[in-house]
Scaffold this motif. Sequence first.
Motif, PDB file in Angstrom:
ATOM      1  N   ILE A 136       0.833  -1.207   0.000  1.00  0.00           N
ATOM      2  CA  ILE A 136       0.000   0.000   0.000  1.00  0.00           C
ATOM      3  C   ILE A 136       0.868   1.257   0.000  1.00  0.00           C
ATOM      4  CG2 ILE A 136      -1.657   1.341   1.362  1.00  0.00           C
ATOM      5  CD1 ILE A 136      -2.821  -1.342   2.326  1.00  0.00           C
ATOM      6  N   ARG A 137       1.926   1.246   0.795  1.00  0.00           N
ATOM      7  CA  ARG A 137       2.832   2.401   0.861  1.00  0.00           C
ATOM      8  C   ARG A 137       3.475   2.673  -0.500  1.00  0.00           C
ATOM      9  NH1 ARG A 137       5.700   4.268   5.251  1.00  0.00           N
ATOM     10  NH2 ARG A 137       7.635   3.887   4.097  1.00  0.00           N
ATOM     11  N   GLN A 138       3.877   1.588  -1.177  1.00  0.00           N
ATOM     12  CA  GLN A 138       4.597   1.742  -2.444  1.00  0.00           C
ATOM     13  C   GLN A 138       3.661   2.079  -3.599  1.00  0.00           C
ATOM     14  OE1 GLN A 138       6.773  -1.941  -2.776  1.00  0.00           O
ATOM     15  NE2 GLN A 138       8.424  -1.252  -1.442  1.00  0.00           N
ATOM     16  N   LYS A 139       2.515   1.420  -3.652  1.00  0.00           N
ATOM     17  CA  LYS A 139       1.633   1.578  -4.803  1.00  0.00           C
ATOM     18  C   LYS A 139       0.695   2.787  -4.696  1.00  0.00           C
ATOM     19  CE  LYS A 139       3.209  -2.074  -6.878  1.00  0.00           C
ATOM     20  NZ  LYS A 139       4.002  -1.937  -8.121  1.00  0.00           N
ATOM     21  N   ILE A 140       0.274   3.080  -3.475  1.00  0.00           N
ATOM     22  CA  ILE A 140      -0.693   4.183  -3.302  1.00  0.00           C
ATOM     23  C   ILE A 140      -0.008   5.480  -2.885  1.00  0.00           C
ATOM     24  CG2 ILE A 140      -2.710   4.966  -1.998  1.00  0.00           C
ATOM     25  CD1 ILE A 140      -3.628   2.078  -1.838  1.00  0.00           C
ATOM     26  N   PHE A 141       0.920   5.365  -1.925  1.00  0.00           N
ATOM     27  CA  PHE A 141       1.575   6.576  -1.417  1.00  0.00           C
ATOM     28  C   PHE A 141       2.952   6.815  -2.043  1.00  0.00           C
ATOM     29  CE2 PHE A 141      -1.353   5.158   1.926  1.00  0.00           C
ATOM     30  CZ  PHE A 141      -2.101   6.311   2.101  1.00  0.00           C
ATOM     31  N   HIS A 142       3.390   5.866  -2.917  1.00  0.00           N
ATOM     32  CA  HIS A 142       4.637   6.000  -3.672  1.00  0.00           C
ATOM     33  C   HIS A 142       5.858   6.217  -2.765  1.00  0.00           C
ATOM     34  CE1 HIS A 142       2.094   6.190  -7.193  1.00  0.00           C
ATOM     35  NE2 HIS A 142       1.417   7.203  -6.649  1.00  0.00           N
ATOM     36  N   LYS A 143       5.868   5.521  -1.647  1.00  0.00           N
ATOM     37  CA  LYS A 143       7.006   5.584  -0.737  1.00  0.00           C
ATOM     38  C   LYS A 143       7.904   4.377  -0.971  1.00  0.00           C
ATOM     39  CE  LYS A 143       4.773   8.257   2.914  1.00  0.00           C
ATOM     40  NZ  LYS A 143       4.477   8.342   4.369  1.00  0.00           N
ATOM     41  N   LYS A 144       9.179   4.627  -1.190  1.00  0.00           N
ATOM     42  CA  LYS A 144      10.121   3.565  -1.507  1.00  0.00           C
ATOM     43  C   LYS A 144      10.767   3.020  -0.230  1.00  0.00           C
ATOM     44  CE  LYS A 144      11.270   5.472  -6.056  1.00  0.00           C
ATOM     45  NZ  LYS A 144      12.358   5.946  -6.938  1.00  0.00           N
ATOM     46  N   GLY A 145      11.270   1.817  -0.344  1.00  0.00           N
ATOM     47  CA  GLY A 145      11.991   1.216   0.771  1.00  0.00           C
ATOM     48  C   GLY A 145      11.079   0.581   1.806  1.00  0.00           C
ATOM     49  N   ARG A 146      11.668  -0.221   2.660  1.00  0.00           N
ATOM     50  CA  ARG A 146      10.938  -0.896   3.724  1.00  0.00           C
ATOM     51  C   ARG A 146      10.897  -0.002   4.961  1.00  0.00           C
ATOM     52  NH1 ARG A 146      10.532  -6.144   1.910  1.00  0.00           N
ATOM     53  NH2 ARG A 146       9.792  -6.913   3.933  1.00  0.00           N
TER      54      ARG A 146
END
Length: 262
Positions: A91-101
Amino acid sequence: MKKKQRKVRLIRTAIQLGFFIFYPALFSTAFAGVKSIFQALAAHQPITWNSFLDVTGVLLVITILFGRHFCGYACAFGSLGDAMYELTLFIRQKIFHKKGRHGYPEKVVRALQKVKYILLAFLLLSILTGWYAKLQGMSPWDVFSMLTAGKLPNASYKIGIVLLILILIGMCTQERFFCQFLCPMGAVFAMMPILPTALFHRNRGKCPAKCGLCKKRCPAHLEIDGDTPLSGECICCHACEVTCPRKNIQIGPVKDRETEKK
């Protein structure tokens, strides 16, 4: 390297799913074995072997010989934690475009890792003093066991339900939240004398300068063979091994291939 990571992830997920479907109660059964020992001591009765201790004994032997692979591959509660974390990561990567763990700073992780030992001591002390019966309905893993068995917990488990929800939220914020910070059986496993052949090692001479990918990827922030006193915190997720760009990490002592050629 990405293909290897994907392959290892798929294999691990398949094993986790299998244990989650067919043996979801292994964690609670293992702790029931430990609990039965202290219940006998509290009642001043001789400790008798039982089916719970069969599971506990097997898992402890496996941990000594091979490390905490039960935690990394077979524990249903740990698998649930992985699923919650990966869903949050997606969700973080696909919706909020935040990279990394995402996760907590190392100092916070180190401090919270001690909580599971305090919780283990509290539970065992409550059994010895006879106070454990008053905790009925407060156990989040009892609620989890009922849900995996297809049973809905009744109102007497409302505290356990709330605690389970809070743990699920924690699982979304830190990889292996419960396993690292709250699992009493994880505390038992972490104290076991794990054989050196079951630990991850790396040949530091072959590591690229200022790399550190293995530690960054490790949910427990371990230095691999540099964290010998903390080696019990390793849950054998193999993330460090598949992340290493030079395939420089393996279980057991790493042999220098150049030395072997000579």
